[in-house]
Design a protein around this motif. Structure first.
Motif, short mmCIF file in Angstrom:
data_model
loop_
_atom_site.label_atom_id
_atom_site.label_comp_id
_atom_site.label_asym_id
_atom_site.label_seq_id
_atom_site.Cartn_x
_atom_site.Cartn_y
_atom_site.Cartn_z
N LEU A 88 -11.53 -8.21 102.43
CA LEU A 88 -11.92 -9.45 103.10
C LEU A 88 -13.09 -10.10 102.37
CD1 LEU A 88 -11.75 -11.51 105.41
CD2 LEU A 88 -13.12 -9.98 106.81
N LYS A 89 -14.08 -9.26 102.04
CA LYS A 89 -15.25 -9.79 101.33
C LYS A 89 -14.82 -10.43 100.01
CE LYS A 89 -18.60 -6.46 102.90
NZ LYS A 89 -19.27 -5.21 102.58
N LYS A 90 -13.96 -9.70 99.31
CA LYS A 90 -13.52 -10.16 98.00
C LYS A 90 -12.72 -11.47 98.13
CE LYS A 90 -10.34 -8.88 94.48
NZ LYS A 90 -9.06 -8.20 94.46
N ASN A 91 -11.82 -11.50 99.12
CA ASN A 91 -10.98 -12.69 99.27
C ASN A 91 -11.79 -13.92 99.65
OD1 ASN A 91 -8.63 -11.40 98.56
ND2 ASN A 91 -8.14 -10.81 100.66
N ILE A 92 -12.81 -13.72 100.48
CA ILE A 92 -13.65 -14.86 100.85
C ILE A 92 -14.37 -15.38 99.60
CG2 ILE A 92 -15.74 -15.57 102.12
CD1 ILE A 92 -14.82 -13.78 104.41
N HIS A 93 -14.92 -14.44 98.86
CA HIS A 93 -15.65 -14.80 97.64
C HIS A 93 -14.75 -15.58 96.68
CE1 HIS A 93 -18.62 -14.46 94.50
NE2 HIS A 93 -17.73 -13.90 93.70
N LEU A 94 -13.55 -15.06 96.47
CA LEU A 94 -12.62 -15.74 95.55
C LEU A 94 -12.19 -17.09 96.09
CD1 LEU A 94 -10.34 -12.77 94.40
CD2 LEU A 94 -12.14 -13.90 93.10
N GLY A 95 -11.97 -17.13 97.42
CA GLY A 95 -11.56 -18.38 98.07
C GLY A 95 -12.61 -19.45 97.92
N LEU A 96 -13.87 -19.06 98.07
CA LEU A 96 -14.97 -20.02 97.94
C LEU A 96 -15.05 -20.54 96.51
CD1 LEU A 96 -17.72 -18.17 100.04
CD2 LEU A 96 -16.32 -20.09 100.76
N LYS A 97 -14.86 -19.62 95.56
CA LYS A 97 -14.92 -20.03 94.15
C LYS A 97 -13.77 -20.97 93.82
CE LYS A 97 -16.67 -17.00 90.99
NZ LYS A 97 -16.69 -15.74 90.23
N ASP A 98 -12.67 -20.74 94.51
CA ASP A 98 -11.51 -21.60 94.33
C ASP A 98 -11.85 -23.03 94.74
OD1 ASP A 98 -8.97 -21.61 93.42
OD2 ASP A 98 -8.02 -21.33 95.37
N VAL A 99 -12.58 -23.14 95.86
CA VAL A 99 -12.96 -24.47 96.37
C VAL A 99 -13.90 -25.19 95.40
CG1 VAL A 99 -14.14 -25.70 98.25
CG2 VAL A 99 -12.66 -23.77 98.78
N THR A 100 -14.82 -24.44 94.81
CA THR A 100 -15.78 -25.09 93.92
C THR A 100 -15.22 -25.29 92.51
OG1 THR A 100 -16.71 -22.95 93.32
CG2 THR A 100 -17.81 -24.14 95.08
N LYS A 144 -21.19 -24.76 92.56
CA LYS A 144 -21.45 -23.31 92.50
C LYS A 144 -22.72 -22.98 93.30
CE LYS A 144 -22.32 -19.68 89.12
NZ LYS A 144 -22.49 -19.37 87.70
N LYS A 145 -23.70 -23.87 93.20
CA LYS A 145 -24.95 -23.65 93.93
C LYS A 145 -24.72 -23.66 95.44
CE LYS A 145 -29.08 -24.85 91.40
NZ LYS A 145 -29.88 -25.92 90.87
N ASP A 146 -23.87 -24.61 95.88
CA ASP A 146 -23.53 -24.68 97.31
C ASP A 146 -22.89 -23.36 97.74
OD1 ASP A 146 -24.31 -27.33 97.71
OD2 ASP A 146 -22.41 -28.08 96.92
N ARG A 147 -21.98 -22.89 96.89
CA ARG A 147 -21.26 -21.66 97.21
C ARG A 147 -22.23 -20.49 97.33
NH1 ARG A 147 -20.59 -17.16 94.32
NH2 ARG A 147 -20.22 -18.32 92.40
N GLN A 148 -23.17 -20.44 96.40
CA GLN A 148 -24.13 -19.33 96.42
C GLN A 148 -25.02 -19.40 97.66
OE1 GLN A 148 -25.72 -20.05 92.52
NE2 GLN A 148 -24.57 -18.38 91.59
N ARG A 149 -25.43 -20.63 98.01
CA ARG A 149 -26.27 -20.80 99.20
C ARG A 149 -25.47 -20.45 100.46
NH1 ARG A 149 -27.36 -25.76 101.67
NH2 ARG A 149 -28.73 -25.32 103.42
N PHE A 150 -24.24 -20.91 100.48
CA PHE A 150 -23.37 -20.63 101.63
C PHE A 150 -23.19 -19.12 101.81
CE2 PHE A 150 -19.08 -19.82 103.32
CZ PHE A 150 -19.15 -20.52 104.51
N GLU A 151 -22.94 -18.44 100.71
CA GLU A 151 -22.75 -16.98 100.78
C GLU A 151 -24.02 -16.28 101.26
OE1 GLU A 151 -19.15 -15.88 97.71
OE2 GLU A 151 -21.18 -15.79 96.94
N ARG A 152 -25.14 -16.74 100.76
CA ARG A 152 -26.41 -16.13 101.14
C ARG A 152 -26.65 -16.29 102.65
NH1 ARG A 152 -29.17 -18.52 97.30
NH2 ARG A 152 -30.06 -20.09 98.65
N LEU A 153 -26.25 -17.44 103.18
CA LEU A 153 -26.48 -17.70 104.60
C LEU A 153 -25.45 -17.05 105.52
CD1 LEU A 153 -27.43 -21.50 104.60
CD2 LEU A 153 -28.91 -19.63 105.28
#
Lengths: 251, 187
Positions: free
Chosen positions: A62-74, B4-13
């Protein structure tokens, strides 16, 4: 404070939600009232019991998929060795390129056609689930599924089982989409069925970068490679479907 | 476009709340795999709405999105099924009542006896209506205040209090019934 007033406040007392004056009133009443004491003890026992129920650990997937999903968005690159990576493009530049390419394609006639086909694809996917007829050849063995298409299509689709990665091949069938015969490969991720439609493409040009379409609760990925158009459709979430799409593209 | 910065901040929060989010989803949908899907979808939704997030309570914000995603999933499931769930039978009509009206006379030891078995207690809690499981999780397990639960569930404080009270009463009843069954079986 009378017994009924205390009774009405006993839970707020337990939850630490009373004002200081009400709290004092309740505490004044309690030693003199066995009924209210018993209620409080009851609630405390329940609280201790429920509170002791341990939390479940978050699955690493789950952690991994969220991380990858977020990177996909950016638009950050999730793949280690893709064409743009080799060319030294950064994630941002790559996203920009995709946007420009997409905008260029959009102004031509491709979008309406793609939209129409994607509707056909979703209908075919739903139909396969509704009539419980996802597969004509039922096998988890790619060496059984691939030859089954021989003589039925004028191209030979790649058939691979990704069971080890959590996408198990279920089988295949024939479909008729966009006025041509198409192979449909069926994979399963937990309870989610994924249909992969492969057909000859009109567009001679290579469009390795895929397009994601979300419609009616389904996610659809589309790309073209080596003259074949790939359409991947499922109700599976975008991240895992993206993972599956990458497995297909890399195979 | 989110960077990428938004993503990093989002993850941190938000990542520190992942465990709570996942456990809330598990209690709501009672299916670990679906809970994973729901949390992931909720995180994606949250990220897409990240630019609009101006509050400082990230936990409540994340939990609200997770619970709304879970409720959407549950209502979709309900639409797809003609069955009336056990939840609804037990639930009946939820009405606003003053907390404290649900006092039932059972011995604390009876509750304690059941509460001693975590598996049993978890099974009993899983039988409660969704809103009751939710409020018990938020209050008894995660220790949220009434106001925080109001923020997360977006229902009035009075409703939160009466739900909590009814949920506790149902749990006590279930504990009592369970113990009676055990006694009847000579356990």
């Amino acid at each position: 404070m009378e017994c009924k007033d205390v009774s009405a406040r006993i839970e707020s007392y337990l939850d630490g939600e009373l004002t200081l004056s009400d709290k004092r009133e309740v505490e004044k009443h309690l030693p003199a009232c066995p009924a209210c004491q018993a209620r409080l003890e009851n609630l405390r026992a329940l609280h201790v019991g429920i509170n002791s129920l341990s939390s479940e650990h978050v699955p690493a997937s789950l952690k991994k998929n969220i991380h990858l999903g977020l990177k996909d968005v950016t638009g950050e690159d999730n793949r280690s060795g893709n064409l743009f990576g080799w060319l030294g493009f950064s994630g941002g530049a790559m996203a920009l390129v995709s946007v420009i390419v997409w905008a260029m394609i959009s102004v031509t006639f491709v979008v309406p056609q793609q939209s129409r086909i994607s509707e056909e694809i979703i209908t075919a996917h739903v139909r396969s689930l509704l009539v419980d007829h996802a597969t004509d050849v039922i096998s988890t063995d790619s060496h059984t599924v691939k030859p089954w298409f021989n003589g039925k299509l004028d191209f030979s689709p790649q058939v691979k089982n990704f069971a080890a990665q959590g996408f198990a091949l279920q089988g295949g069938r024939l479909e008729y989409i966009n006025n041509r015969t198409s192979s449909a490969l069926v994979y399963k991720r937990r309870a989610h069925i994924i249909n992969v439609f492969i057909m000859r493409s009109d567009n001679a040009e290579q469009a390795d970068s895929s397009t994601l379409i979300s419609r009616q609760g389904f996610n659809v990925y589309q790309w073209t490679t080596n003259g074949l158009a790939y359409w991947v459709v499922s109700d599976l979430n975008k991240t895992e479907l993206h993972e599956f799409k990458q497995l297909l593209q890399q195979s | 476009m989110l960077s990428k910065k938004d993503r990093q901040r989002f993850e941190r929060l938000t990542m520190p709340h992942l465990s709570q989010a996942y456990n809330l989803a598990r209690w709501l949908v009672k299916d670990p795999a679906e809970a994973e899907d729901i949390v992931q979808t909720a995180y994606m939704k949250a990220f897409e709405a990240f630019h609009h997030f101006t509050g400082n309570n990230t936990t409540a914000w994340m939990m609200t999105i997770v619970r709304n995603t879970a409720y959407n999933w549950l209502s979709k499931q309900k639409r797809n099924s003609n069955l009336i769930s056990f939840d609804e039978i037990l639930h009946g009509a939820e009405h606003e009542q003053e907390p404290g009206q649900y006092a039932i006379n059972i011995n604390p030891e009876q509750v304690l006896h059941i509460a001693a078995s975590k598996t049993q207690l978890a099974q009993l809690m899983a039988r409660l209506p969704t809103e009751f499981r939710e409020v018990l999780f938020l209050r008894e397990i995660e220790g949220y205040s009434y106001q925080e639960i109001t923020d997360i569930t977006q229902v009035p404080k009075g409703t939160v209090m009466s739900r909590l009270s009814r949920a506790r009463q149902q749990m006590q009843k279930l504990c009592l019934e369970q113990q009676k069954r055990e006694q009847a079986n000579g356990m």
